[in-house]
Design a protein around this motif. Structure first.
Motif, PDB file in Angstrom:
ATOM      1  N   VAL A 120       0.865  -1.168   0.000  1.00  0.00           N
ATOM      2  CA  VAL A 120       0.000   0.000   0.000  1.00  0.00           C
ATOM      3  C   VAL A 120       0.904   1.220   0.000  1.00  0.00           C
ATOM      4  CG1 VAL A 120      -1.790   1.265   1.231  1.00  0.00           C
ATOM      5  CG2 VAL A 120      -1.787  -1.242   1.294  1.00  0.00           C
ATOM      6  N   ASN A 121       0.715   2.072  -0.993  1.00  0.00           N
ATOM      7  CA  ASN A 121       1.614   3.207  -1.191  1.00  0.00           C
ATOM      8  C   ASN A 121       1.176   4.405  -0.341  1.00  0.00           C
ATOM      9  OD1 ASN A 121       3.588   4.906  -2.236  1.00  0.00           O
ATOM     10  ND2 ASN A 121       2.396   5.406  -4.062  1.00  0.00           N
ATOM     11  N   TYR A 122       1.485   4.337   0.968  1.00  0.00           N
ATOM     12  CA  TYR A 122       1.141   5.435   1.864  1.00  0.00           C
ATOM     13  C   TYR A 122       1.970   6.667   1.527  1.00  0.00           C
ATOM     14  CZ  TYR A 122      -1.571   2.243   4.772  1.00  0.00           C
ATOM     15  OH  TYR A 122      -2.495   1.358   5.224  1.00  0.00           O
ATOM     16  N   PRO A 129      -9.865   5.005  -4.063  1.00  0.00           N
ATOM     17  CA  PRO A 129      -9.663   5.418  -5.451  1.00  0.00           C
ATOM     18  C   PRO A 129     -10.949   6.034  -6.007  1.00  0.00           C
ATOM     19  CG  PRO A 129      -8.815   3.201  -5.101  1.00  0.00           C
ATOM     20  CD  PRO A 129      -9.597   3.564  -3.872  1.00  0.00           C
ATOM     21  N   HIS A 130     -10.788   6.994  -6.912  1.00  0.00           N
ATOM     22  CA  HIS A 130     -11.938   7.692  -7.484  1.00  0.00           C
ATOM     23  C   HIS A 130     -12.899   6.725  -8.178  1.00  0.00           C
ATOM     24  CE1 HIS A 130     -14.178  11.069  -9.056  1.00  0.00           C
ATOM     25  NE2 HIS A 130     -14.052  10.598 -10.289  1.00  0.00           N
ATOM     26  N   SER A 131     -12.364   5.685  -8.808  1.00  0.00           N
ATOM     27  CA  SER A 131     -13.224   4.712  -9.498  1.00  0.00           C
ATOM     28  C   SER A 131     -14.172   4.012  -8.525  1.00  0.00           C
ATOM     29  CB  SER A 131     -12.375   3.672 -10.235  1.00  0.00           C
ATOM     30  OG  SER A 131     -11.543   2.961  -9.330  1.00  0.00           O
ATOM     31  N   ILE A 132     -13.726   3.797  -7.309  1.00  0.00           N
ATOM     32  CA  ILE A 132     -14.584   3.194  -6.278  1.00  0.00           C
ATOM     33  C   ILE A 132     -15.625   4.206  -5.819  1.00  0.00           C
ATOM     34  CG2 ILE A 132     -14.645   2.285  -3.926  1.00  0.00           C
ATOM     35  CD1 ILE A 132     -13.549   0.299  -5.980  1.00  0.00           C
ATOM     36  N   ARG A 171      -3.328  -3.181  -2.989  1.00  0.00           N
ATOM     37  CA  ARG A 171      -2.948  -1.765  -3.105  1.00  0.00           C
ATOM     38  C   ARG A 171      -3.795  -0.840  -2.241  1.00  0.00           C
ATOM     39  NH1 ARG A 171      -3.412  -0.618  -9.232  1.00  0.00           N
ATOM     40  NH2 ARG A 171      -5.044  -2.209  -9.103  1.00  0.00           N
ATOM     41  N   ILE A 172      -4.729  -1.419  -1.490  1.00  0.00           N
ATOM     42  CA  ILE A 172      -5.559  -0.626  -0.591  1.00  0.00           C
ATOM     43  C   ILE A 172      -5.466  -1.201   0.824  1.00  0.00           C
ATOM     44  CG2 ILE A 172      -7.159   0.125  -2.390  1.00  0.00           C
ATOM     45  CD1 ILE A 172      -9.077  -2.078  -1.541  1.00  0.00           C
ATOM     46  N   PRO A 173      -5.669  -0.381   1.847  1.00  0.00           N
ATOM     47  CA  PRO A 173      -5.624  -0.890   3.222  1.00  0.00           C
ATOM     48  C   PRO A 173      -6.683  -1.962   3.469  1.00  0.00           C
ATOM     49  CG  PRO A 173      -5.496   1.505   3.194  1.00  0.00           C
ATOM     50  CD  PRO A 173      -5.854   1.077   1.794  1.00  0.00           C
ATOM     51  N   GLU A 174      -6.413  -2.835   4.411  1.00  0.00           N
ATOM     52  CA  GLU A 174      -7.343  -3.917   4.742  1.00  0.00           C
ATOM     53  C   GLU A 174      -8.724  -3.378   5.107  1.00  0.00           C
ATOM     54  OE1 GLU A 174      -8.510  -7.961   5.620  1.00  0.00           O
ATOM     55  OE2 GLU A 174      -6.891  -7.072   4.446  1.00  0.00           O
ATOM     56  N   ASN A 188      -3.759   7.889   7.138  1.00  0.00           N
ATOM     57  CA  ASN A 188      -4.642   7.125   6.250  1.00  0.00           C
ATOM     58  C   ASN A 188      -4.438   7.346   4.756  1.00  0.00           C
ATOM     59  OD1 ASN A 188      -6.910   5.757   8.056  1.00  0.00           O
ATOM     60  ND2 ASN A 188      -6.483   7.767   8.944  1.00  0.00           N
ATOM     61  N   TYR A 189      -3.762   8.413   4.375  1.00  0.00           N
ATOM     62  CA  TYR A 189      -3.675   8.717   2.947  1.00  0.00           C
ATOM     63  C   TYR A 189      -2.691   7.794   2.237  1.00  0.00           C
ATOM     64  CZ  TYR A 189      -3.750  11.233  -1.432  1.00  0.00           C
ATOM     65  OH  TYR A 189      -3.909  11.544  -2.754  1.00  0.00           O
ATOM     66  N   TYR A 190      -3.113   7.303   1.092  1.00  0.00           N
ATOM     67  CA  TYR A 190      -2.279   6.447   0.242  1.00  0.00           C
ATOM     68  C   TYR A 190      -2.654   6.729  -1.205  1.00  0.00           C
ATOM     69  CZ  TYR A 190      -6.490   3.630  -0.340  1.00  0.00           C
ATOM     70  OH  TYR A 190      -7.762   3.220  -0.647  1.00  0.00           O
ATOM     71  N   GLU A 191      -1.895   6.192  -2.121  1.00  0.00           N
ATOM     72  CA  GLU A 191      -2.183   6.396  -3.535  1.00  0.00           C
ATOM     73  C   GLU A 191      -2.209   5.075  -4.275  1.00  0.00           C
ATOM     74  OE1 GLU A 191       0.694   9.239  -4.957  1.00  0.00           O
ATOM     75  OE2 GLU A 191      -0.566  10.943  -4.336  1.00  0.00           O
ATOM     76  N   VAL A 192      -3.030   5.022  -5.306  1.00  0.00           N
ATOM     77  CA  VAL A 192      -3.092   3.892  -6.226  1.00  0.00           C
ATOM     78  C   VAL A 192      -2.725   4.441  -7.596  1.00  0.00           C
ATOM     79  CG1 VAL A 192      -4.593   2.210  -7.363  1.00  0.00           C
ATOM     80  CG2 VAL A 192      -4.838   2.644  -4.903  1.00  0.00           C
ATOM     81  N   ASP A 193      -1.772   3.819  -8.250  1.00  0.00           N
ATOM     82  CA  ASP A 193      -1.300   4.296  -9.553  1.00  0.00           C
ATOM     83  C   ASP A 193      -2.452   4.489 -10.535  1.00  0.00           C
ATOM     84  OD1 ASP A 193       1.307   4.349  -8.729  1.00  0.00           O
ATOM     85  OD2 ASP A 193       1.864   2.423  -9.641  1.00  0.00           O
ATOM     86  N   GLY A 194      -2.449   5.639 -11.187  1.00  0.00           N
ATOM     87  CA  GLY A 194      -3.451   5.906 -12.205  1.00  0.00           C
ATOM     88  C   GLY A 194      -4.796   6.345 -11.673  1.00  0.00           C
TER      89      GLY A 194
END
Length: 227
Positions: free
Chosen positions: A40-42, A128-131, A198-201, A96-102
């Motif tokens: 997870v890319n915090y 993620p914005h898509s979610i 790529r997301i927290p549990e 809590n902030y993390y990033e998902v590529d793209g």
């Protein structure tokens, strides 16, 4: 005496080896946990980025925005974030902030408790914005279920990205709504599984625990003749 000393030394040596093995196993476990966490890319946002996040939430809580976007009517921010943002919201973002590529990352208030109106640390997730957009369209719309008066059958149509998913020749509206919910549930599960590493549990479990049918329960008809 020497006959008794040797076994004692062997026991001590065995105990030391077992202790070392235990330490090694613990170390490997910690490494595995760290590797999973590191997937997870915090990220720590700059103060400017944090202020922007605050301003965006504050804007959504305003009358003008809510008049243009009725879905946000009644939305408000927890007083602790509103009055003491640097000591509360900014710390929450650090943790809590993390990033998902793209992906653009959003602060979501509806996933943990669907229909929630408050931006609050216990009720919000970074997603993620898509979610986020998936949940904005999780309820059945007018074009998702259509009725053909000639065949007296219903059809279901759902758009998932560039794909259209659906079903035809359905006997009743409620059956069509069941199919709609099942399709939406499947899409959400697939999205969650694709993002799992790529997301927290906490975010993953919130997605997996979402009940699409429960969210859409208000649309079921008590009397099918109403359609």
């Amino acid at each position: 005496m020497s006959g008794f000393v040797r076994p004692q030394k062997q026991l001590l040596r065995k105990g030391a080896i077992m202790a070392l093995i235990k330490i090694i196993n613990i170390a490997f476990s910690l490494v595995r946990i760290a590797l999973v966490k590191n997937m997870v890319n915090y990220k720590i946002l700059s103060n400017k980025e944090k202020h922007n996040r605050f301003s965006n939430m504050e804007y959504r809580c305003g009358k003008a925005y809510q008049e243009e976007n009725p879905r946000y009517e009644g939305t408000f921010m927890w007083e602790g974030w509103l009055k003491y943002k640097t000591k509360t919201l900014f710390v929450w973002l650090d943790n809590n902030y993390y990033e998902v590529d793209g992906e653009q990352m959003d602060i979501d208030k509806d996933i943990l408790q669907y229909g929630n109106k408050q931006y609050h640390p216990d009720l919000c997730l970074i997603v993620p914005h898509s979610i986020n957009t998936f949940f904005e369209n999780i309820e059945v719309g007018k074009t998702n279920i259509t009725y053909n008066s000639k065949t007296e059958k219903y059809s279901v149509k759902i758009t998932d990205g560039k794909k259209n998913i659906g079903a035809t020749d359905i006997d009743s509206y409620n059956e069509a709504l069941d199919i709609y919910c099942d399709i939406k549930q499947g899409i959400l599960v697939n999205k969650a599984k694709a993002l799992k590493d790529r997301i927290p549990e906490k975010v993953y479990m919130a997605l997996m625990n979402t009940d699409v049918k429960a969210i859409n329960s208000k649309y079921y008809l008590a009397n099918e003749s109403e359609v």
